[in-house]
Design a protein around this motif. Structure first.
Motif, PDB file in Angstrom:
ATOM      1  N   SER A  83       0.843  -1.185   0.000  1.00  0.00           N
ATOM      2  CA  SER A  83       0.000   0.000   0.000  1.00  0.00           C
ATOM      3  C   SER A  83       0.879   1.235   0.000  1.00  0.00           C
ATOM      4  O   SER A  83       2.080   1.160   0.213  1.00  0.00           O
ATOM      5  CB  SER A  83      -0.875   0.003   1.254  1.00  0.00           C
ATOM      6  N   ALA A  84       0.242   2.346  -0.226  1.00  0.00           N
ATOM      7  CA  ALA A  84       0.952   3.614  -0.157  1.00  0.00           C
ATOM      8  C   ALA A  84       1.551   3.780   1.232  1.00  0.00           C
ATOM      9  O   ALA A  84       1.129   3.142   2.190  1.00  0.00           O
ATOM     10  CB  ALA A  84      -0.007   4.755  -0.465  1.00  0.00           C
ATOM     11  N   GLY A  85       2.539   4.625   1.328  1.00  0.00           N
ATOM     12  CA  GLY A  85       3.183   4.867   2.613  1.00  0.00           C
ATOM     13  C   GLY A  85       3.787   6.258   2.627  1.00  0.00           C
ATOM     14  O   GLY A  85       3.443   7.106   1.807  1.00  0.00           O
ATOM     15  N   TYR A  86       4.699   6.469   3.557  1.00  0.00           N
ATOM     16  CA  TYR A  86       5.370   7.759   3.682  1.00  0.00           C
ATOM     17  C   TYR A  86       6.868   7.544   3.652  1.00  0.00           C
ATOM     18  O   TYR A  86       7.378   6.546   4.172  1.00  0.00           O
ATOM     19  CB  TYR A  86       4.987   8.441   5.002  1.00  0.00           C
ATOM     20  N   VAL A  87       7.572   8.485   3.044  1.00  0.00           N
ATOM     21  CA  VAL A  87       9.029   8.436   3.015  1.00  0.00           C
ATOM     22  C   VAL A  87       9.586   9.810   3.358  1.00  0.00           C
ATOM     23  O   VAL A  87       8.944  10.835   3.125  1.00  0.00           O
ATOM     24  CB  VAL A  87       9.583   7.979   1.644  1.00  0.00           C
ATOM     25  N   THR A  88      10.787   9.786   3.888  1.00  0.00           N
ATOM     26  CA  THR A  88      11.527  11.018   4.166  1.00  0.00           C
ATOM     27  C   THR A  88      12.927  10.828   3.604  1.00  0.00           C
ATOM     28  O   THR A  88      13.617   9.857   3.955  1.00  0.00           O
ATOM     29  CB  THR A  88      11.613  11.297   5.679  1.00  0.00           C
ATOM     30  N   TYR A  89      13.324  11.737   2.732  1.00  0.00           N
ATOM     31  CA  TYR A  89      14.670  11.680   2.168  1.00  0.00           C
ATOM     32  C   TYR A  89      15.653  12.192   3.217  1.00  0.00           C
ATOM     33  O   TYR A  89      15.455  13.245   3.813  1.00  0.00           O
ATOM     34  CB  TYR A  89      14.748  12.511   0.893  1.00  0.00           C
ATOM     35  N   LEU A  90      16.730  11.430   3.434  1.00  0.00           N
ATOM     36  CA  LEU A  90      17.694  11.764   4.474  1.00  0.00           C
ATOM     37  C   LEU A  90      18.771  12.749   4.013  1.00  0.00           C
ATOM     38  O   LEU A  90      19.532  13.265   4.832  1.00  0.00           O
ATOM     39  CB  LEU A  90      18.354  10.476   5.000  1.00  0.00           C
ATOM     40  N   GLY A  91      18.853  12.986   2.708  1.00  0.00           N
ATOM     41  CA  GLY A  91      19.841  13.940   2.193  1.00  0.00           C
ATOM     42  C   GLY A  91      21.258  13.411   2.180  1.00  0.00           C
ATOM     43  O   GLY A  91      22.212  14.180   2.224  1.00  0.00           O
ATOM     44  N   ASP A 126      13.336  -1.296  -1.932  1.00  0.00           N
ATOM     45  CA  ASP A 126      13.928  -2.535  -2.454  1.00  0.00           C
ATOM     46  C   ASP A 126      15.071  -2.304  -3.430  1.00  0.00           C
ATOM     47  O   ASP A 126      15.414  -3.200  -4.200  1.00  0.00           O
ATOM     48  CB  ASP A 126      12.855  -3.367  -3.159  1.00  0.00           C
ATOM     49  N   SER A 127      15.641  -1.118  -3.454  1.00  0.00           N
ATOM     50  CA  SER A 127      16.721  -0.825  -4.392  1.00  0.00           C
ATOM     51  C   SER A 127      17.898  -0.210  -3.647  1.00  0.00           C
ATOM     52  O   SER A 127      17.885  -0.077  -2.421  1.00  0.00           O
ATOM     53  CB  SER A 127      16.231   0.145  -5.475  1.00  0.00           C
ATOM     54  N   TRP A 128      18.877   0.199  -4.380  1.00  0.00           N
ATOM     55  CA  TRP A 128      20.054   0.853  -3.811  1.00  0.00           C
ATOM     56  C   TRP A 128      19.692   2.128  -3.059  1.00  0.00           C
ATOM     57  O   TRP A 128      20.490   2.636  -2.255  1.00  0.00           O
ATOM     58  CB  TRP A 128      21.082   1.155  -4.911  1.00  0.00           C
ATOM     59  N   LEU A 129      18.478   2.642  -3.266  1.00  0.00           N
ATOM     60  CA  LEU A 129      18.047   3.889  -2.629  1.00  0.00           C
ATOM     61  C   LEU A 129      17.626   3.710  -1.165  1.00  0.00           C
ATOM     62  O   LEU A 129      17.527   4.688  -0.424  1.00  0.00           O
ATOM     63  CB  LEU A 129      16.888   4.504  -3.418  1.00  0.00           C
ATOM     64  N   ALA A 130      17.367   2.486  -0.732  1.00  0.00           N
ATOM     65  CA  ALA A 130      16.826   2.230   0.608  1.00  0.00           C
ATOM     66  C   ALA A 130      17.590   2.912   1.745  1.00  0.00           C
ATOM     67  O   ALA A 130      16.978   3.503   2.624  1.00  0.00           O
ATOM     68  CB  ALA A 130      16.710   0.724   0.852  1.00  0.00           C
ATOM     69  N   PRO A 131      18.914   2.878   1.757  1.00  0.00           N
ATOM     70  CA  PRO A 131      19.625   3.500   2.887  1.00  0.00           C
ATOM     71  C   PRO A 131      19.493   5.031   2.957  1.00  0.00           C
ATOM     72  O   PRO A 131      19.830   5.628   3.975  1.00  0.00           O
ATOM     73  CB  PRO A 131      21.098   3.123   2.647  1.00  0.00           C
ATOM     74  N   PHE A 132      18.988   5.620   1.902  1.00  0.00           N
ATOM     75  CA  PHE A 132      18.920   7.076   1.830  1.00  0.00           C
ATOM     76  C   PHE A 132      17.548   7.641   2.196  1.00  0.00           C
ATOM     77  O   PHE A 132      17.325   8.850   2.129  1.00  0.00           O
ATOM     78  CB  PHE A 132      19.317   7.543   0.423  1.00  0.00           C
TER      79      PHE A 132
END
Length: 167
Positions: A83-91, A126-132
């Motif tokens: 389902s949809a969710g929320y994300v925050t970019y850590l910069g 689920d990609s290389w972006l997860a830690p960010f």
């Protein structure tokens, strides 16, 4: 180079069109079909610019075909029913400390919590972006509508643009 429709077989071997990269342009739907068939998620358009044909002879040959330079982002992620969710970019991506542009529809400002669809959530988790990203998944299913523009939709809105993203 991509085209808004299949390039007719009669043009495929035309030497000048081939030299200009026009006869071999792939129809965007065909590209999207190929990449999803081999396991990528729906391609995400990062930038799109119309490529104009100025030579009168070549213009006559290609007729109403419109050509585009498109930069896609491709991700292999697990099949998701999230389902949809929320994300925050850590910069924390080097060179993108203030914001990260995922595609023409999704730009994430550092420290700003935003709602995303399940498809974008999957790409981010689920990609290389997860830690960010800080990714929050909801407790109950919500609308999972796609939040990305197809190249075809963007091509219809792109006419005579000179910027990387024309809308």
């Amino acid at each position: 180079m991509y085209a808004d429709r299949p390039v007719p077989a009669s043009l495929l071997k035309h030497q000048s069109l081939h030299g200009e990269g026009l006869s071999g342009a792939l129809h965007t739907r065909e590209f999207e079909r190929i990449v999803t068939t081999i396991g990528f998620a729906q391609p995400r358009v990062l930038a799109i610019t119309q490529v104009d044909v100025y030579d009168p002879q070549l213009k006559e040959l290609v007729g109403d075909i419109k050509y585009y330079s498109i930069t896609y982002r491709l991700f292999k992620v697990r099949e998701s029913a999230e389902s949809a969710g929320y994300v925050t970019y850590l910069g924390t991506i080097a060179g993108h400390e203030d914001k990260y542009v995922l595609d023409v529809d999704n730009t994430f400002e550092k420290g700003v919590r935003v709602s995303v669809s399940g498809s974008t959530g999957s790409v981010l988790s689920d990609s290389w972006l997860a830690p960010f990203f800080n990714i929050e998944k909801p407790g109950s299913p919500q609308d999972k509508a796609a939040d990305i523009s197809s190249a075809e939709t963007l091509m219809k809105a792109t006419t005579g643009c000179s910027a990387n993203v024309c809308r």
